[in-house]
Structures are given as structure tokens and as C-alpha cells.
Design a protein around this motif. Structure first.
Motif, PDB file in Angstrom:
ATOM      1  N   UNK A  64      98.382 132.963  32.155  1.00 10.57           N
ATOM      2  CA  UNK A  64      98.898 132.464  31.314  1.00 10.57           C
ATOM      3  C   UNK A  64      98.359 131.670  33.112  1.00 10.57           C
ATOM      4  N   UNK A  65      97.407 132.118  34.316  1.00 11.24           N
ATOM      5  CA  UNK A  65      96.600 131.178  34.894  1.00 11.24           C
ATOM      6  C   UNK A  65      95.946 131.110  34.341  1.00 11.24           C
ATOM      7  N   UNK A  66      94.706 131.344  32.824  1.00 12.48           N
ATOM      8  CA  UNK A  66      93.971 130.715  32.146  1.00 12.48           C
ATOM      9  C   UNK A  66      94.135 129.315  32.054  1.00 12.48           C
ATOM     10  N   UNK A 112      96.607 109.914  34.248  1.00 12.95           N
ATOM     11  CA  UNK A 112      97.627 110.727  34.178  1.00 12.95           C
ATOM     12  C   UNK A 112      98.678 111.222  34.993  1.00 12.95           C
ATOM     13  N   UNK A 113      97.301 112.122  35.769  1.00  8.73           N
ATOM     14  CA  UNK A 113      98.293 112.352  37.168  1.00  8.73           C
ATOM     15  C   UNK A 113      98.875 111.598  37.982  1.00  8.73           C
ATOM     16  N   UNK A 114      97.732 110.670  38.318  1.00  7.94           N
ATOM     17  CA  UNK A 114      98.300 109.423  39.032  1.00  7.94           C
ATOM     18  C   UNK A 114      99.849 108.816  38.048  1.00  7.94           C
ATOM     19  N   UNK A 115      99.559 108.541  36.821  1.00  9.89           N
ATOM     20  CA  UNK A 115     100.340 108.143  36.272  1.00  9.89           C
ATOM     21  C   UNK A 115     102.132 109.022  36.777  1.00  9.89           C
ATOM     22  N   UNK A 116     101.888 109.856  36.533  1.00  2.42           N
ATOM     23  CA  UNK A 116     103.280 110.899  36.626  1.00  2.42           C
ATOM     24  C   UNK A 116     103.028 110.943  38.233  1.00  2.42           C
ATOM     25  N   UNK A 117     102.536 110.490  38.683  1.00  2.00           N
ATOM     26  CA  UNK A 117     103.507 110.978  40.135  1.00  2.00           C
ATOM     27  C   UNK A 117     103.255 111.983  40.596  1.00  2.00           C
ATOM     28  N   UNK A 118     101.800 112.672  40.823  1.00  3.39           N
ATOM     29  CA  UNK A 118     101.852 114.317  40.724  1.00  3.39           C
ATOM     30  C   UNK A 118     100.523 114.146  41.582  1.00  3.39           C
ATOM     31  N   UNK A 119     100.219 115.109  42.419  1.00  3.36           N
ATOM     32  CA  UNK A 119      98.919 115.693  43.048  1.00  3.36           C
ATOM     33  C   UNK A 119      97.727 114.913  42.427  1.00  3.36           C
ATOM     34  N   UNK A 120      96.285 114.929  42.260  1.00  2.00           N
ATOM     35  CA  UNK A 120      95.785 113.897  41.653  1.00  2.00           C
ATOM     36  C   UNK A 120      94.836 115.641  40.603  1.00  2.00           C
ATOM     37  N   UNK A 121      94.633 114.916  39.774  1.00  3.34           N
ATOM     38  CA  UNK A 121      93.620 115.845  38.869  1.00  3.34           C
ATOM     39  C   UNK A 121      92.938 116.951  39.559  1.00  3.34           C
ATOM     40  N   UNK A 122      91.742 117.041  40.820  1.00  3.48           N
ATOM     41  CA  UNK A 122      91.401 117.439  41.103  1.00  3.48           C
ATOM     42  C   UNK A 122      91.919 118.590  42.345  1.00  3.48           C
ATOM     43  N   UNK A 123      92.608 118.200  42.422  1.00  2.73           N
ATOM     44  CA  UNK A 123      93.709 119.272  43.374  1.00  2.73           C
ATOM     45  C   UNK A 123      94.432 120.325  41.896  1.00  2.73           C
ATOM     46  N   UNK A 124      94.539 119.611  41.239  1.00  2.00           N
ATOM     47  CA  UNK A 124      95.207 120.736  40.754  1.00  2.00           C
ATOM     48  C   UNK A 124      94.468 121.556  39.319  1.00  2.00           C
ATOM     49  N   UNK A 125      92.969 120.906  39.275  1.00  2.00           N
ATOM     50  CA  UNK A 125      92.131 121.616  38.724  1.00  2.00           C
ATOM     51  C   UNK A 125      91.519 123.007  40.073  1.00  2.00           C
ATOM     52  N   UNK A 126      91.885 122.893  40.924  1.00  2.00           N
ATOM     53  CA  UNK A 126      90.865 123.564  42.511  1.00  2.00           C
ATOM     54  C   UNK A 126      92.377 125.204  42.575  1.00  2.00           C
ATOM     55  N   UNK A 127      93.841 124.061  41.883  1.00  2.00           N
ATOM     56  CA  UNK A 127      94.386 125.186  42.770  1.00  2.00           C
ATOM     57  C   UNK A 127      94.764 125.670  41.657  1.00  2.00           C
ATOM     58  N   UNK A 128      94.195 125.998  40.137  1.00  2.00           N
ATOM     59  CA  UNK A 128      94.768 126.433  39.031  1.00  2.00           C
ATOM     60  C   UNK A 128      93.460 127.421  38.977  1.00  2.00           C
ATOM     61  N   UNK A 129      92.569 126.512  39.307  1.00  2.00           N
ATOM     62  CA  UNK A 129      90.937 127.356  39.063  1.00  2.00           C
ATOM     63  C   UNK A 129      90.310 128.466  40.269  1.00  2.00           C
ATOM     64  N   UNK A 130      91.642 128.026  41.151  1.00  2.00           N
ATOM     65  CA  UNK A 130      91.082 129.498  41.998  1.00  2.00           C
ATOM     66  C   UNK A 130      91.719 130.673  41.932  1.00  2.00           C
ATOM     67  N   UNK A 179      90.831 134.085  41.179  1.00  2.00           N
ATOM     68  CA  UNK A 179      91.343 135.182  42.108  1.00  2.00           C
ATOM     69  C   UNK A 179      91.696 136.173  41.166  1.00  2.00           C
ATOM     70  N   UNK A 180      92.906 135.958  40.071  1.00  2.00           N
ATOM     71  CA  UNK A 180      93.242 137.172  39.114  1.00  2.00           C
ATOM     72  C   UNK A 180      91.933 137.918  38.544  1.00  2.00           C
ATOM     73  N   UNK A 181      90.866 137.541  38.444  1.00  2.00           N
ATOM     74  CA  UNK A 181      89.507 138.149  37.954  1.00  2.00           C
ATOM     75  C   UNK A 181      88.988 138.887  38.499  1.00  2.00           C
ATOM     76  N   UNK A 182      88.518 138.476  39.208  1.00  2.00           N
ATOM     77  CA  UNK A 182      88.397 138.739  40.861  1.00  2.00           C
ATOM     78  C   UNK A 182      89.116 139.730  41.461  1.00  2.00           C
ATOM     79  N   UNK A 183      90.333 139.905  42.081  1.00  2.00           N
ATOM     80  CA  UNK A 183      91.228 140.751  42.368  1.00  2.00           C
ATOM     81  C   UNK A 183      91.779 141.541  40.767  1.00  2.00           C
TER      82      UNK A 183
END
Length: 96
Positions: A21-23, A36-54, A58-62
Motif C-alpha cells: 500500500x505504501x509503495x 495537478x496537486x495545485x489544481x486539486x487544492x491539495x498539499x504540494x507534490x513535494x509534500x505528498x512525495x515526502x510523506x509517502x516516501x518516508x 520507514x516500513x522497509x527499515x522498521x
């Protein structure tokens, strides 16, 4: 069959499902444009990439229990992305 074998197998299955799911959320967040993120009114692409990437990292490391607090927080974040952000991005970018 031992109860500990059943519990271990259950946690392994949960761990693999949460990792998938996280991958998927991380790869999906990378595929949409920043506009597209701006047009949808959501957090920025960088924010969502950082959140989902972390969350994915974290799932891989822990690789311990999938029920620790860090795993649960990032699982909720990935599910929010998949249930709210991704459909909004699809709606904004799909041809009408």
C-alpha cells in the motif's frame, strides 16, 4: 500448528500488505504533475512525495511489528492519499 506460527504468519501478511500500500501510494504520488496537486487544492507534490516516501522507507527499515506507532501514522497517511488525494488528482487531470 502452533499459535505463534499463526501469529507470525499473520504479521508477515499484514507487513507485506502495508508495504504494498505504501509503495503504491509513493509511486502514484510521483506520477502526477505538481500543477495537478495545485489544481486539486491539495498539499504540494513535494509534500505528498515526502510523506509517502518516508512511510515506505520507514516500513522497509522498521521491519518489526506493523502495529507500531510510526507504521500506523504512515499507513493512515498513505490511505488518506489513496482515498482522497489520488481521486482528486484523477478528476482534475482526466479529459471531460
Amino acid at each position: 500448528m502452533n499459535i505463534y506460527e499463526v501469529q507470525g504468519t499473520f504479521f508477515l501478511v499484514v507487513l507485506v500488505v502495508l508495504l504494498a500500500i505504501k509503495g503504491f501510494a509513493f509511486v502514484s504520488s510521483l506520477t502526477w504533475s505538481a500543477e495537478a496537486y495545485d489544481a486539486a487544492g491539495k498539499l504540494t507534490k513535494q509534500a505528498w512525495c515526502a510523506i509517502t516516501g518516508l512511510g515506505f522507507a520507514a516500513q522497509l527499515i522498521l521491519l518489526g511489528s506493523p502495529l507500531n506507532i510510526i507504521s500506523l501514522v504512515f499507513t493512515i497517511a498513505a490511505l488518506v492519499y489513496l482515498a482522497d488525494v489520488r481521486p482528486a488528482l484523477r478528476e482534475v487531470t482526466s479529459p471531460r
